[in-house]
Enzyme design. Sequence first.
Site, PDB file in Angstrom:
ATOM      1  N   ARG A 184      29.405 -17.000  -8.158  1.00 14.58           N
ATOM      2  CA  ARG A 184      29.273 -16.969  -6.721  1.00 14.58           C
ATOM      3  C   ARG A 184      30.231 -17.995  -6.288  1.00 14.58           C
ATOM      4  NH1 ARG A 184      30.183 -11.840  -8.532  1.00 14.58           N
ATOM      5  NH2 ARG A 184      28.890  -9.904  -7.301  1.00 14.58           N
TER       6      ARG A 184
ATOM      7  N   SER B 148      27.592  -7.254  -0.248  1.00 12.51           N
ATOM      8  CA  SER B 148      26.302  -7.414  -0.748  1.00 12.51           C
ATOM      9  C   SER B 148      24.985  -8.721   0.267  1.00 12.51           C
ATOM     10  CB  SER B 148      26.246  -7.738  -2.187  1.00 12.51           C
ATOM     11  OG  SER B 148      26.871  -6.385  -3.173  1.00 12.51           O
TER      12      SER B 148
ATOM     13  N   GLU C 122      24.401 -14.411  -0.100  1.00 11.77           N
ATOM     14  CA  GLU C 122      25.877 -13.792  -0.418  1.00 11.77           C
ATOM     15  C   GLU C 122      26.509 -14.467   0.737  1.00 11.77           C
ATOM     16  OE1 GLU C 122      28.019 -11.426  -3.280  1.00 11.77           O
ATOM     17  OE2 GLU C 122      27.029 -11.508  -4.061  1.00 11.77           O
TER      18      GLU C 122
END
Length: 308
Positions: A167, A216, A298
């Site tokens: 990520r 998310s 996130e």
Amino acid sequence: MTDLPAVRGRLTPNRDLSDLTWLRVGGPADYLFQPADLEDLQEFLRNLPADMDVFPMGVGSNLIVRDGGLRSVVIRLGRGFNGIEVDGDTVTAGAAALDAHVARKSAEAGVDLTFLRTIPGSIGGAVRMNAGCYGSYVADVFMSAQVVLRDGSLATLSAEDLQFKYRQTELAPGAVLVSATLRGPKGDPDALAARMEDQLRKRDETQPTKERSAGSTFRNPAGFSSTGKADDVMDLKAWKVIDNAGLRGATLGGAQMSEKHSNFMINAGGATAADLEGLGENVRKKVYADSGIWLEWEIMRVGDPKRS
């Protein structure tokens, strides 16, 4: 007011950003620049005072802009940067091209980038965040990216330059990603289309797609890069530890952890950025107290809190 370079695109001072984020929150940017084309972007950055911060913004799908806004020039790419070209098994997409559009056009040409179909946002953000789904990540299909650096120069970056991780990537501050070239395996167009329809059905069954969310909220606790075991197949999920802490449906002001998927934070109506970030921090603290796990955001949070 600082004198800024002349542009052919649109340069707007004190531009509220709330309508540009999926959560519909956030204060104003000092400036919002929407370049007409690549040359306009390069010339602007080349002549922009060096002490002015630059924040590249995609479609705002994974972003909370705090209520006090951003002391930056926000750069948002538009129509001049959303082209998609397929050549054999390679796909070159402008940074403003939506992930879903890239997946569909690639599938029509028999190139399997189907994992992008249900990822919200644009290719620029997908590359920057090494977006992934169903065990596949951008890093797995990435060939190169073109970026305009803070000094206005154009550079081509490799996977080694970006240093893909779970990520995240290592993109220089102020650099604006303008296009990416990806390579996917070949597949039957009809089979790829059917797979994407199945993915959409499963997404709609399990995620609050009709609500205002930013995808998310937290990374899965055991997040691996695409060079290791993909987090999508790990047993330990962020939603699970949130559920275990009794936080499904938790609220703060107009912010709520979705009843449908507890790792999705939604603007249930009238939420502020402070509500959303505050709820997220409450969840992090309570999950830690319950399981000893610190969840990592996130969703990107940027800007200043609102002055009281």
